[in-house]
Design an enzyme around this catalytic site. Sequence first.
Site, PDB file in Angstrom:
ATOM      1  N   THR A  44      54.278  55.395  79.323  1.00  0.00           N
ATOM      2  CA  THR A  44      54.979  56.789  79.286  1.00  0.00           C
ATOM      3  C   THR A  44      54.221  57.307  80.777  1.00  0.00           C
ATOM      4  OG1 THR A  44      54.538  57.065  77.172  1.00  0.00           O
ATOM      5  CG2 THR A  44      55.482  58.862  78.055  1.00  0.00           C
TER       6      THR A  44
ATOM      7  N   GLY B 148      49.626  49.683  76.577  1.00  0.00           N
ATOM      8  CA  GLY B 148      49.096  50.619  75.677  1.00  0.00           C
ATOM      9  C   GLY B 148      50.968  51.531  75.632  1.00  0.00           C
ATOM     10  N   CYS B 149      51.823  52.689  74.570  1.00  0.00           N
ATOM     11  CA  CYS B 149      52.108  53.561  74.465  1.00  0.00           C
ATOM     12  C   CYS B 149      51.908  54.533  75.599  1.00  0.00           C
ATOM     13  CB  CYS B 149      52.173  53.701  72.942  1.00  0.00           C
ATOM     14  SG  CYS B 149      51.080  54.469  71.986  1.00  0.00           S
ATOM     15  N   TYR B 150      51.159  55.103  75.083  1.00  0.00           N
ATOM     16  CA  TYR B 150      51.011  55.933  76.644  1.00  0.00           C
ATOM     17  C   TYR B 150      50.432  55.443  78.027  1.00  0.00           C
ATOM     18  CZ  TYR B 150      48.950  59.472  72.309  1.00  0.00           C
ATOM     19  OH  TYR B 150      49.369  60.286  71.367  1.00  0.00           O
TER      20      TYR B 150
END
Lengths: 342, 342, 342, 342
Positions: free
Chosen positions: B150, B145-147
Amino acid sequence: MAVRVAVAGASGYAGGEILRLLTAHPEVEVGTLTGNSSAGQRLGALQPHLPPLADRVLEATTAEALDGHDVVFLALPHGRSAAIAERLGDGVLVVDCGADFRLRDPAAWERFYGTPHAGTWPYGLPELPGAREALTGSRRVAVPGCYPTTVTLSLFPAFAAGLVEPDVVVVAASGTSGAGKALKPHLLGSEVMGSMSPYGVGGVHRHTPEMVQNLSAVAGEPVTVSFTPTLAPMPRGILATCTARVRPGVDGERLREAYEKALAAEPFVHLLPEGQWPSTAAVYGSNTVLVQVAYDEAAGRAVVVGALDNLTKGTAGGAVQSMNIALGIPETTGLPTTGVAP
Amino acid sequence: MAVRVAVAGASGYAGGEILRLLTAHPEVEVGTLTGNSSAGQRLGALQPHLPPLADRVLEATTAEALDGHDVVFLALPHGRSAAIAERLGDGVLVVDCGADFRLRDPAAWERFYGTPHAGTWPYGLPELPGAREALTGSRRVAVPGCYPTTVTLSLFPAFAAGLVEPDVVVVAASGTSGAGKALKPHLLGSEVMGSMSPYGVGGVHRHTPEMVQNLSAVAGEPVTVSFTPTLAPMPRGILATCTARVRPGVDGERLREAYEKALAAEPFVHLLPEGQWPSTAAVYGSNTVLVQVAYDEAAGRAVVVGALDNLTKGTAGGAVQSMNIALGIPETTGLPTTGVAP
Amino acid sequence: MAVRVAVAGASGYAGGEILRLLTAHPEVEVGTLTGNSSAGQRLGALQPHLPPLADRVLEATTAEALDGHDVVFLALPHGRSAAIAERLGDGVLVVDCGADFRLRDPAAWERFYGTPHAGTWPYGLPELPGAREALTGSRRVAVPGCYPTTVTLSLFPAFAAGLVEPDVVVVAASGTSGAGKALKPHLLGSEVMGSMSPYGVGGVHRHTPEMVQNLSAVAGEPVTVSFTPTLAPMPRGILATCTARVRPGVDGERLREAYEKALAAEPFVHLLPEGQWPSTAAVYGSNTVLVQVAYDEAAGRAVVVGALDNLTKGTAGGAVQSMNIALGIPETTGLPTTGVAP
Amino acid sequence: MAVRVAVAGASGYAGGEILRLLTAHPEVEVGTLTGNSSAGQRLGALQPHLPPLADRVLEATTAEALDGHDVVFLALPHGRSAAIAERLGDGVLVVDCGADFRLRDPAAWERFYGTPHAGTWPYGLPELPGAREALTGSRRVAVPGCYPTTVTLSLFPAFAAGLVEPDVVVVAASGTSGAGKALKPHLLGSEVMGSMSPYGVGGVHRHTPEMVQNLSAVAGEPVTVSFTPTLAPMPRGILATCTARVRPGVDGERLREAYEKALAAEPFVHLLPEGQWPSTAAVYGSNTVLVQVAYDEAAGRAVVVGALDNLTKGTAGGAVQSMNIALGIPETTGLPTTGVAP
């Protein structure tokens, strides 16, 4: 062997975009970078979006620093290019992103810029009739202004086919990077977000004579241009709405045919399918220009809308495209045709 | 010979970004594109920023349509990947941008997604210890996932070095493309421009267990994550602010050393020089992650901020990076490391 | 008879917002306006959103110019208020929007501002226990900082009820007007649009000691605050995400009860219904603060999110609210409680 | 005794703005609120910027629900107003924000809307010659479209003085709220942020015949209007650039005199000082229109730029202004003339 390229004005928005494109260009090696007040600084502190060049340090913009490269891009304030250019050898390709060598009419230059005219170089808008020939092998290129690029590419098919009257109205919206990195109150984020505003209204914007020059050349007669630029709340992009009365007998079908014919072979200018209109979002970071034309029967007008990225096709991409042609590299090399969206 | 790639879900934001990257990838040929409600439409009408593929027509998303490719990217709503994947041959590299195969703990999956767990695939975050080995030669990849991408890349150096307590607070801002193209009132431009708002507060966001999984694995002990995502008025980008109490004796110098060491060899994750902080603008359209760490002595905390483009490194770029590794193509091939800025 | 009000610093964002509110205040007559470099200019050229005052001309900021008013608002750079204030009579209500008189601890002032401490005035956050009493009849008011207003109003109910540990993490996003009209490169529209970035990370932001002061006073014990501000691509608004570990036995129900009780009577601070979260858009131009609280059981934390307009409730609205109380005017007079949305 | 007002369509953007203004109107009491799919919901969930009305519950839009009020505002989709209006008594003031009763020419209505013409009501643009007289005491008001308000107020002084040719080009940028809360892909935040795009090009936008009607009436001869609307990345605001060839002998001075004379007494339309240009930011949330005019000698054209807030003066503010006139309340009552900026 790689083409060795220097960039003068590497700390600004045009300079940064030139560098973004050059780092992805397979034939190019990035050489000296120069700046004015930013000389001595790391590029990473000035252009944090360019990590591959982050540790480069800017030198002062002098002919000496720029010497020894195959190509020099000048991304300097208007009026600064001539002095540097004349000290670079005739064998060096100098690509000037400033206005200095765009206009052919010294009187027009002096009226709009207030300084003596520096001269005229081959004009870096390859899509204009005859331009590719003039650029091939040239060692001097005057990159067009971002608005003139948009407006000329939007209107030249209509004028080339003789379909419209030589009295044009253009209202264009530009992203704020078109105004550069200047520290002016009206360019603060707090001021521009949520706001549209015009500037340079009434024929006083310096890009006006350049549009007049281009369109008159294509039309073969003097064309007047009522040009109103507006500042839009976005970092990049130009959307130009251009309209002129159609000549007798012209309708939507004839307009479309003229545009299809004029743009069919262009790698960077796309006529959209009927019913689809350009947006600046679709060309974000791309060297593509999107164009659409409509016929307003009630008003008797052609309406043409063109969109491009002012920093890419409007400045740095157009500059690299012209460099490619001048050096005999395939024209599309290193130039993105896809935008970053959404 | 080119790697032939199909993209399922080509009409969405993740699908569009995959295609943007693939059209610039020198080893890839773009094959079949599929969609759901958009089947039968031209890609040009759905993704106007991709002119080179404008005339491609989407097919319906079926195993038959996706058959016959070397690689299939799945950019489908969560829960849809398993059924398609099991009908694609074992020799096909399937890169799933959905959540279906990310979690190792079936109970965590069921708690957050409410459906039976489909399984676990090699995890496409190459920067994690051991991940490159697991991806090499694999024919199944679960893109993070993108979060979690990060946050994991921001915090793993601190946990790997044992410098912080296993009780993390993360507040992250995401651009609206992270929510996809769904037609929901709160995603309208009128609503999001000028507005910051949180969502999924209190530990209920589905990316939470993925962060817990990643950080606990690196820490070697259970890590709790208080995660608050916020929606920011920008199309792209994630900025994650991550903080944890430091262990006794840890100071700013030890933190910095750990980050320098952990990230020195990474091509896509850059620790910024001291005093410079990440911004999402600097990674717009880039596969780069920018990271900075500070020590707050008064609060006894490490504060780490990471920025990336949720669609590039956060989704499509991470997916292509993993594809490269799986296929034995050099990891950085076709992936931009420069952002489009300003 | 109207209260006669002068505004020092009328060309800035805080000054402009004070004037916007004062022109709608039924008890007030706007008197002298002063500026620094803008002295001699028409207000219409500086604040074009205030047509009713467009023809007012700014005077230089001197005690003489400000003399003869019932109230003087100071919207000056930090450190400039003391010299002016001491020359204004004791009978004049001086409302200072700067930081000079906010902190009680001279050491904290000197550590964060580097100059001698000017003193401490009654603190213009009426919602704090005891604050209304201290403000009533006072002739000096220190208006809180915009972040401390948001964070204090978001967290004081939890601390007043003893529900959370004194170790707080705050990550807040602010619109760019919070940085004022300063001509700095990172505040240019081209830089901030599409970008989130942190600043003042690691406990160095000057609003940190003010939050510590407020929360420690409510908690009755020293509270540490890990505060990370971020700059968001919007002109106005603060969204603060605040979290602290809950004390044993505390759950979501007890949290909600404490917030309902603490905020029930407040005219400007609204606890949203369960499931609805604050957005800065909803308080654009309004003096309202929207608050919501959640309990994250897995992380053992309370998460509180508060939203306000940094220029209205965060500065000018809070200032006018305090003026009303000091002068005995009903507290809500002249203050909008509705936002301008969408 | 307060005027009792109902609002039909309270969940939309126009309805929300009407309510924002009415809650600040000293003569008004807000009565029934209705919606369509939102009937039964709390207003607080739909319009979170209106805390004073948060607990109101919407009823279904029926004549029965709207009965018993002095004034009914209709903020309904086009074509829905007639059926409701005819069931409301003749003594009730019905203010229709839709298009249904704006056009006088049934053929124009049918060409642009495709349904039978419902009729023509007094036109709620008080600044037009004769309009205030027609509105006074009227019990039916057709509120103008947002673009026609901007363009008519920008151009009527030039036509009233006979200074320009009856062939007008207008290019206008609108914030996204002009398109309403409709769930359409091109209105998603991800799509509109950073993007300018045209729509309704070529004379097909429904506001065109309304502009033609207004300007032709003032000019006393048929006026053609080439109108191109564009969608701008901002929630609110219209900036209209309007140009027409000047008649022989007309210059900048005569243009300015005509505008000064025509607008001197208008409370909501301000001609800016020479050299200052309108911005939408300056009228955010305000009922003010800012206008500036320039003479482009080379192109032989007058260029007029007008800016307003499409939801305030462009819809709800214009509606309340007309209500005030119809009811004999002072025209400016309850209407903000200051914008929320920056």
